[in-house]
Design a protein around this motif. Structure first.
Motif, PDB file in Angstrom:
ATOM      1  N   PHE A 243     -41.872  45.664  98.008  1.00  0.00           N
ATOM      2  CA  PHE A 243     -42.707  45.887  96.831  1.00  0.00           C
ATOM      3  C   PHE A 243     -43.086  47.357  96.726  1.00  0.00           C
ATOM      4  CE2 PHE A 243     -46.904  45.939  94.768  1.00  0.00           C
ATOM      5  CZ  PHE A 243     -46.553  45.375  93.559  1.00  0.00           C
ATOM      6  N   ALA A 244     -43.583  47.914  97.834  1.00  0.00           N
ATOM      7  CA  ALA A 244     -43.984  49.323  97.844  1.00  0.00           C
ATOM      8  C   ALA A 244     -42.795  50.222  97.510  1.00  0.00           C
ATOM      9  CB  ALA A 244     -44.559  49.682  99.215  1.00  0.00           C
ATOM     10  N   GLY A 245     -41.658  49.947  98.138  1.00  0.00           N
ATOM     11  CA  GLY A 245     -40.471  50.777  97.904  1.00  0.00           C
ATOM     12  C   GLY A 245     -40.051  50.759  96.443  1.00  0.00           C
ATOM     13  N   ARG A 246     -40.061  49.557  95.859  1.00  0.00           N
ATOM     14  CA  ARG A 246     -39.639  49.414  94.465  1.00  0.00           C
ATOM     15  C   ARG A 246     -40.582  50.154  93.535  1.00  0.00           C
ATOM     16  NH1 ARG A 246     -36.747  48.704  90.957  1.00  0.00           N
ATOM     17  NH2 ARG A 246     -36.322  46.974  89.566  1.00  0.00           N
ATOM     18  N   ILE A 247     -41.884  50.007  93.780  1.00  0.00           N
ATOM     19  CA  ILE A 247     -42.878  50.643  92.903  1.00  0.00           C
ATOM     20  C   ILE A 247     -42.791  52.165  93.029  1.00  0.00           C
ATOM     21  CG2 ILE A 247     -45.360  50.892  92.453  1.00  0.00           C
ATOM     22  CD1 ILE A 247     -44.046  48.163  91.645  1.00  0.00           C
ATOM     23  N   VAL A 248     -42.677  52.644  94.282  1.00  0.00           N
ATOM     24  CA  VAL A 248     -42.562  54.087  94.505  1.00  0.00           C
ATOM     25  C   VAL A 248     -41.301  54.625  93.815  1.00  0.00           C
ATOM     26  CG1 VAL A 248     -42.045  55.818  96.266  1.00  0.00           C
ATOM     27  CG2 VAL A 248     -43.925  54.204  96.604  1.00  0.00           C
ATOM     28  N   ALA A 249     -40.197  53.882  93.963  1.00  0.00           N
ATOM     29  CA  ALA A 249     -38.934  54.318  93.356  1.00  0.00           C
ATOM     30  C   ALA A 249     -39.065  54.400  91.839  1.00  0.00           C
ATOM     31  CB  ALA A 249     -37.812  53.362  93.741  1.00  0.00           C
ATOM     32  N   LEU A 250     -39.771  53.401  91.254  1.00  0.00           N
ATOM     33  CA  LEU A 250     -39.938  53.403  89.803  1.00  0.00           C
ATOM     34  C   LEU A 250     -40.840  54.550  89.367  1.00  0.00           C
ATOM     35  CD1 LEU A 250     -40.329  49.614  88.993  1.00  0.00           C
ATOM     36  CD2 LEU A 250     -38.602  51.166  88.084  1.00  0.00           C
ATOM     37  N   ARG A 251     -41.932  54.767  90.121  1.00  0.00           N
ATOM     38  CA  ARG A 251     -42.947  55.746  89.724  1.00  0.00           C
ATOM     39  C   ARG A 251     -42.390  57.163  89.813  1.00  0.00           C
ATOM     40  NH1 ARG A 251     -47.550  55.673  87.719  1.00  0.00           N
ATOM     41  NH2 ARG A 251     -48.838  57.515  87.959  1.00  0.00           N
ATOM     42  N   TRP A 252     -41.726  57.472  90.948  1.00  0.00           N
ATOM     43  CA  TRP A 252     -41.227  58.838  91.115  1.00  0.00           C
ATOM     44  C   TRP A 252     -39.768  58.979  90.711  1.00  0.00           C
ATOM     45  CZ3 TRP A 252     -45.429  57.463  94.114  1.00  0.00           C
ATOM     46  CH2 TRP A 252     -46.481  58.382  94.101  1.00  0.00           C
ATOM     47  N   HIS A 253     -39.264  57.965  90.005  1.00  0.00           N
ATOM     48  CA  HIS A 253     -37.890  58.015  89.491  1.00  0.00           C
ATOM     49  C   HIS A 253     -36.872  58.339  90.568  1.00  0.00           C
ATOM     50  CE1 HIS A 253     -39.220  57.431  85.440  1.00  0.00           C
ATOM     51  NE2 HIS A 253     -40.141  58.347  85.623  1.00  0.00           N
ATOM     52  N   TRP A 254     -37.087  57.763  91.759  1.00  0.00           N
ATOM     53  CA  TRP A 254     -36.056  57.876  92.781  1.00  0.00           C
ATOM     54  C   TRP A 254     -34.840  57.125  92.291  1.00  0.00           C
ATOM     55  CZ3 TRP A 254     -38.806  56.597  98.048  1.00  0.00           C
ATOM     56  CH2 TRP A 254     -39.634  57.681  98.377  1.00  0.00           C
ATOM     57  N   GLU A 255     -33.721  57.765  92.282  1.00  0.00           N
ATOM     58  CA  GLU A 255     -32.514  57.088  91.837  1.00  0.00           C
ATOM     59  C   GLU A 255     -31.390  57.374  92.811  1.00  0.00           C
ATOM     60  OE1 GLU A 255     -31.535  57.689  87.800  1.00  0.00           O
ATOM     61  OE2 GLU A 255     -33.445  56.888  87.093  1.00  0.00           O
ATOM     62  N   THR A 256     -30.445  56.446  92.870  1.00  0.00           N
ATOM     63  CA  THR A 256     -29.270  56.691  93.697  1.00  0.00           C
ATOM     64  C   THR A 256     -28.315  57.563  92.896  1.00  0.00           C
ATOM     65  OG1 THR A 256     -28.351  54.655  92.831  1.00  0.00           O
ATOM     66  CG2 THR A 256     -29.396  54.553  94.986  1.00  0.00           C
ATOM     67  N   ARG A 257     -27.541  58.329  93.594  1.00  0.00           N
ATOM     68  CA  ARG A 257     -26.586  59.194  92.930  1.00  0.00           C
ATOM     69  C   ARG A 257     -25.208  58.559  92.958  1.00  0.00           C
ATOM     70  NH1 ARG A 257     -29.237  64.550  94.296  1.00  0.00           N
ATOM     71  NH2 ARG A 257     -29.631  63.365  96.172  1.00  0.00           N
TER      72      ARG A 257
END
Lengths: 227, 227, 227
Positions: free
Chosen positions: C191-205
């Motif tokens: 949950f934390a990982g998903r929310i952080v990824a969404l919030r800071w726009h972490w994306e895979t390349r």
């Protein structure tokens, strides 16, 4: 029937690992060239490398044979890592990959057919299972990649050769009763067929072509006999 | 529960072979008309004809029932041969094929539902299995053919009728306790429903239409009562 | 191994029903927004909600666990009804749905991994099964909806997080031997990982980017050491 079904064939297990690696590298480079991300490369490597064997286990309903041996997953994951970092490099060795794919398709066809025969299925069903095992990897790759499956469209004789290999294995194995010999023979035959088809551009024709040709020849023949 | 599960239903086995042939011919002509090659026609015939029954075996996990009886594969292969050579000819008998497809969809729905009930599943799961068995053939055909599945889009009531047939079978079978009678009744009902839907162009509407309609009616009703 | 395998995990069963409802609502609204009909909404709700758990049962070959408990189908059908009528309304609560989806993805990853471990599979296979169970729902939704699967394309870290969650569960469970604690921990981490990824726009390349970057850095490094 063995007590614990292991899906083993006459050829040693490492040949099957190798087939998974070859399929996995093919899937991973396909994914990498189209700009998929880490998980896309991993997913397409696992699907292309293991898809056929997973289909065997699902169709024959003999338990998750492939999943029980972690060597298979490691092979697919290793292939994904290789494909991820060396996709551009591998692309230069197109011919080597094609040759390896031809070998592993032959192996998968014999493994699928042999597993089905050992599970007590008839010849027709065994041929169907063998063809499905040999072709599911590329098929799943296309579906997951969002492409219309290449397997089913006119082109180089991919599916036809897988089908012919499965038929051949049933025939040779029934005749010689020697699984090892039959496997090697079929793999060589599939390899030869695939290479010849590629070299001389043997291609399958669309269905309707052939149908109308058969009809027109028939009707012309009818006219001549009427005259 | 029988000792060796054969997936048999009250209706004789040849009816199921016929359903496979009908599905197979439909899949093969679909493939032939789009210019697929030999293996494409064969693959789509097998998938469309056997997809539903294979899904039943996979979902119920009772062994490869369909694969154990080579009659099924022969039916699909025969259908592929017919579809390959006569695709253009068959296209002229659109109505006959539609009627046969309606009959075989009804049969597949009852077979799927009945198999699930006999495997000890509850009514809801049996209905789900029945609907999946009745609709998987065309669904797999679209996925393999590279089309967006027609089943899920607004159009003639294909899936709705499969679902209704499965529900009906559960109800009638629970009430009469006569599988044969229930099967025949449901097949006739599905056939009638499909023909009526085609004739009077009954179509399902997109989801949001209905939703917003329901809302707007509700709000209008609210306004009226407020006035 | 329990005598009758129920697929139960340390967390109570209603959490899994909830995950099915969340996946089902996501699938149903997806279908409704694209103008699918009743059966399309129902099919995508069932597929998205139950796809992962069905894949678990198919891959582990331990019988139709999900189908035996009608609570699962009811959850998916209920989600379909909600999605059908409230698709527009639900769309306004995008964030709530995203949060719920993140929670249910974590749960599904732990359930898949745990089921595989209990079936006697090794760590690698368990991680593969966990990732497949957590991601199959959205994957099947895209395939049935006629889209190229989003999962495999560069974007928000959906698959990566499912994979990481499955790895984490294997590690934590092996270390603590406490399934309940491990499940809760992994769900929170996912949950934390998903929310952080969404919030800071972490994306895979995309894969090739990284590969060529690695190569160019290597070659630059080589040049420098040559100088």
């Amino acid at each position: 029937m063995p007590q614990v079904y292991t899906g083993a064939t006459a050829l040693p297990l490492w040949t099957l690992y190798l087939a998974v690696v070859v399929g996995g590298v093919a899937g991973a480079t396909y994914a990498a060239r189209r700009g998929f991300d880490v998980i896309g490369v991993l997913a397409l490597s696992v699907t292309t490398g293991l898809g056929g064997l997973l289909m065997r286990d699902i169709l024959l309903a003999r338990g998750p044979v492939v999943l029980r041996d972690s060597g298979f997953i490691w092979s697919a994951v290793g292939a994904a890592v290789v494909g991820f970092f060396f996709a551009g490099y591998i692309a230069r060795f197109d011919r080597v990959l094609l040759a390896l794919e031809a070998l592993s398709m032959g192996l998968l066809a014999t493994v699928g057919t042999d597993s089905a025969l050992r599970a007590g299925l008839g010849a027709m069903s065994a041929i169907a299972v063998g063809t499905i095992v040999a072709t599911s990897g590329p098929l799943f790759r296309d579906i997951l990649g969002g492409d219309a499956p290449q397997l089913l469209r006119p082109g180089v004789l991919l599916g036809v050769i897988a089908l012919a290999g499965s038929c051949l294995y049933v025939a040779v194995e029934a005749w010689t009763r020697q699984p090892l010999l039959s496997q090697i023979l079929v793999i060589l035959a599939v390899f030869a067929g695939r290479i010849v088809a590629l070299r001389w551009h043997w291609e399958t024709r669309p269905a309707e072509d052939l149908a109308s040709r058969a009809w027109s020849r028939w009707s012309r023949h009818g006219q001549t006999s009427d005259d």
